[in-house]
Write an enzyme that holds these catalytic residues in place. Structure first.
Site, PDB file in Angstrom:
ATOM      1  N   ARG A 123      39.726  38.301  45.387  1.00 16.10           N
ATOM      2  CA  ARG A 123      38.930  37.661  46.451  1.00 16.10           C
ATOM      3  C   ARG A 123      39.697  37.344  47.725  1.00 16.10           C
ATOM      4  O   ARG A 123      40.879  37.007  47.675  1.00 16.10           O
ATOM      5  CB  ARG A 123      38.326  36.360  45.910  1.00 16.10           C
ATOM      6  CG  ARG A 123      37.274  36.614  44.834  1.00 16.10           C
ATOM      7  CD  ARG A 123      36.790  35.337  44.195  1.00 16.10           C
ATOM      8  NE  ARG A 123      35.739  35.621  43.201  1.00 16.10           N
ATOM      9  CZ  ARG A 123      35.995  36.083  41.975  1.00 16.10           C
ATOM     10  NH1 ARG A 123      37.232  36.307  41.578  1.00 16.10           N
ATOM     11  NH2 ARG A 123      35.005  36.343  41.138  1.00 16.10           N
ATOM     12  N   HIS A 148      36.950  42.391  45.550  1.00 15.58           N
ATOM     13  CA  HIS A 148      37.250  43.787  45.228  1.00 15.58           C
ATOM     14  C   HIS A 148      36.844  44.762  46.337  1.00 15.58           C
ATOM     15  O   HIS A 148      36.253  45.816  46.073  1.00 15.58           O
ATOM     16  CB  HIS A 148      36.586  44.200  43.914  1.00 15.58           C
ATOM     17  CG  HIS A 148      37.103  43.451  42.715  1.00 15.58           C
ATOM     18  ND1 HIS A 148      38.386  42.975  42.615  1.00 15.58           N
ATOM     19  CD2 HIS A 148      36.502  43.105  41.538  1.00 15.58           C
ATOM     20  CE1 HIS A 148      38.558  42.377  41.445  1.00 15.58           C
ATOM     21  NE2 HIS A 148      37.429  42.429  40.772  1.00 15.58           N
ATOM     22  N   HIS A 219      40.693  48.341  37.071  1.00 10.84           N
ATOM     23  CA  HIS A 219      39.826  47.336  36.468  1.00 10.84           C
ATOM     24  C   HIS A 219      39.330  47.748  35.082  1.00 10.84           C
ATOM     25  O   HIS A 219      38.181  47.475  34.720  1.00 10.84           O
ATOM     26  CB  HIS A 219      38.654  47.063  37.415  1.00 10.84           C
ATOM     27  CG  HIS A 219      38.121  45.676  37.347  1.00 10.84           C
ATOM     28  ND1 HIS A 219      37.375  45.215  36.284  1.00 10.84           N
ATOM     29  CD2 HIS A 219      38.241  44.635  38.199  1.00 10.84           C
ATOM     30  CE1 HIS A 219      37.029  43.958  36.512  1.00 10.84           C
ATOM     31  NE2 HIS A 219      37.551  43.577  37.671  1.00 10.84           N
ATOM     32  N   TYR A 221      38.546  47.610  31.225  1.00 13.64           N
ATOM     33  CA  TYR A 221      38.290  46.548  30.246  1.00 13.64           C
ATOM     34  C   TYR A 221      38.769  47.066  28.898  1.00 13.64           C
ATOM     35  O   TYR A 221      38.193  48.011  28.350  1.00 13.64           O
ATOM     36  CB  TYR A 221      36.791  46.260  30.130  1.00 13.64           C
ATOM     37  CG  TYR A 221      36.169  45.530  31.283  1.00 13.64           C
ATOM     38  CD1 TYR A 221      36.010  46.143  32.522  1.00 13.64           C
ATOM     39  CD2 TYR A 221      35.691  44.229  31.129  1.00 13.64           C
ATOM     40  CE1 TYR A 221      35.413  45.469  33.580  1.00 13.64           C
ATOM     41  CE2 TYR A 221      35.085  43.558  32.183  1.00 13.64           C
ATOM     42  CZ  TYR A 221      34.952  44.181  33.402  1.00 13.64           C
ATOM     43  OH  TYR A 221      34.353  43.526  34.438  1.00 13.64           O
ATOM     44  N   GLU A 351      44.693  43.022  35.297  1.00 11.76           N
ATOM     45  CA  GLU A 351      44.749  43.655  36.613  1.00 11.76           C
ATOM     46  C   GLU A 351      46.047  43.263  37.297  1.00 11.76           C
ATOM     47  O   GLU A 351      46.184  42.144  37.775  1.00 11.76           O
ATOM     48  CB  GLU A 351      43.558  43.203  37.457  1.00 11.76           C
ATOM     49  CG  GLU A 351      42.215  43.498  36.827  1.00 11.76           C
ATOM     50  CD  GLU A 351      41.132  42.583  37.379  1.00 11.76           C
ATOM     51  OE1 GLU A 351      40.872  42.609  38.583  1.00 11.76           O
ATOM     52  OE2 GLU A 351      40.554  41.815  36.590  1.00 11.76           O
TER      53      GLU A 351
HETATM   54  C1  BGC Z   1      37.431  39.010  38.715  1.00 12.48           C
HETATM   55  C2  BGC Z   1      36.196  38.324  38.176  1.00 12.48           C
HETATM   56  C3  BGC Z   1      35.011  39.206  38.464  1.00 12.48           C
HETATM   57  C4  BGC Z   1      35.239  40.535  37.813  1.00 12.48           C
HETATM   58  C5  BGC Z   1      34.124  41.474  38.128  1.00 12.48           C
HETATM   59  C6  BGC Z   1      37.571  40.312  38.015  1.00 12.48           C
HETATM   60  O1  BGC Z   1      38.663  40.984  38.524  1.00 12.48           O
HETATM   61  O2  BGC Z   1      38.578  38.216  38.539  1.00 12.48           O
HETATM   62  O3  BGC Z   1      36.026  37.051  38.757  1.00 12.48           O
HETATM   63  O4  BGC Z   1      33.832  38.640  38.027  1.00 12.48           O
HETATM   64  O5  BGC Z   1      36.432  41.098  38.268  1.00 12.48           O
HETATM   65  O6  BGC Z   1      33.710  42.156  37.051  1.00 12.48           O
END
Ligand code: BGC
Length: 386
Positions: A123, A148, A219, A221, A351
């Site tokens: 952010r 992002h 990003h 998961y 990340e």
């Molecule tokens: C952020 C989360 C956000 C997510 C989005 C992460 O990198 O820290 O706050 O909701 O990304 O999927």
């Protein structure tokens, strides 16, 4: 004799394909990659059409290493769609959350599955920063903040992709001056390499023609159970960090970096993620300040799933890591792989990054890239079992 030979052939063929039948369907695509086969596969990169956005073709690249580990990538968002590894019983599984088709990646609310985020990962407060006396306003997409990269970040654009040798794919993208409010034409490249040591190495670089903030990361998961566990709460995580960047109610750093010792944020010794998570309102979604020896590639995190024995080590050149425990997943995503329900905490992100909102915190490590300089970052996710 002829008949015996025929049956021998059939027997050998069945022996060769049977392990693939037992594994998930990703395995069937690459016979050579069958880890149970006696012959050692050769590393390779293949590519195939994955779908279309308008007239533009989205390509999927499949990298297979000599051990049979597979990584799949698409040029939409320079996204990692699949990471297929063996568990301790030599059974294969996909250790990242993903979708079954391009429609999944394009759906509104795709929470950045596997993609590259940028121009500024995480952010920037109120989508605003001042640089060399000029104030810039960014696209705001998250509670009035820019997250992002804004509304159409690097995760939602088509990159150019090209295979490099037999084990890598390079993606490039030109982010134009003014895109999402950022200054300068930014030439970005991200190269994914799959080594024969089961390491997925991600190398980033960028140059600009005007000073601009840059903070790139991936990003993905992870869920090392490969679908066996619906959440990552049983995974054991270690983070080499003694402090974290405290955040306010909209997840913007306050500027203070309190110590983790004696708090639920302490992962200096590996512990199950579920152990203290209830004490963290909303779950883990913070930047940890890494304890580093220098600027090189250093081990900063480990993740272990006891059931499968899968173990992942994370190495990076970055000063921070956002550990996000998938708090906003709510089981509503469509087109999920094998129809899985991606519920809260179904996967976690590690990340590697510079700290959130750095352009507004002069005491944080610098994120401003200037003309003539080259931004670089390298991160390695290494897979094994124990
Ligand atoms: C952020 C989360 C956000 C997510 C989005 C992460 O990198 O820290 O706050 O909701 O990304 O999927």
């Amino acid at each position: 004799m002829e008949k015996n030979h025929f049956f021998t052939q059939i027997f050998l063929t069945l022996m060769a394909v049977s392990p693939m039948i037992a594994c998930n369907d990703n395995a069937a695509e690459n016979n050579d990659a069958n880890p149970d086969s006696a012959s050692v596969a050769k590393a390779s990169v293949t590519q195939a059409e994955y779908g279309k956005i308008g007239d533009a073709i989205v390509t999927q690249y499949t990298i297979t290493n000599e051990k049979g580990m597979i990584v799949k990538l698409i040029n939409y968002g320079a996204t990692v769609t699949d990471i297929i590894t063996l568990d301790k019983n030599q059974s294969r599984g996909n250790v990242v959350l993903g979708f079954d088709s391009l429609a999944g990646y394009l759906q509104p609310g795709n929470p950045y599955f596997g993609s590259i985020v940028g121009r500024y990962g995480n952010r920037i407060a109120n989508g605003r920063f001042t640089l060399d006396g000029q104030t810039y306003t960014l696209a705001r997409n998250n509670n009035g903040q820019s997250l992002h990269g804004g509304i159409k970040g690097f995760d939602k654009v088509l990159w150019n992709g090209e295979p490099v040798g037999d084990n890598a794919v390079k993606f490039t993208y030109l982010s134009k001056d003014g895109e999402e409010g950022y200054p300068g034409n930014l030439n970005v490249s991200v190269t994914y390499t799959l080594t024969n040591d089961n390491e997925l190495k991600i190398e980033y670089s960028a140059t600009t023609d005007k000073a601009t903030p840059v903070n790139l990361t991936n990003h993905a998961y992870f869920n090392l159970s490969a679908g066996a566990d619906s959440t990552i709460l049983g995974h054991e995580l270690m983070l080499k960090a003694d402090s974290f960047t405290e955040v306010n109610n909209v997840l913007i750093p306050t500027g203070k970096n309190p110590p983790v010792a004696g708090t639920p944020m302490d992962f200096t010794t590996a512990k199950p993620i579920g152990r203290d998570i209830a004490q963290v309102p909303g779950g883990y979604d913070h930047n940890w300040v890494l304890r580093r020896d220098g600027n090189g590639l250093e081990l900063i995190a480990t993740l272990y799933h006891p059931g499968s024995g899968r173990y992942m080590e994370v190495f990076t050149t970055e000063p921070g890591v956002q550990f996000y425990s998938g708090n906003f997943l709510d089981g509503r995503l469509k087109h999920t792989r094998d129809g899985q329900k991606y519920v809260k905490h179904a996967g976690l992100c590690l990340e590697t990054q510079h700290f959130p909102d750095s352009p507004n915190h002069p005491h944080f490590p610098n994120t401003i890239l200037r003309p003539g300089e080259t931004y670089t970052q390298t991160t390695v996710y290494k897979f094994s079992t124990k």
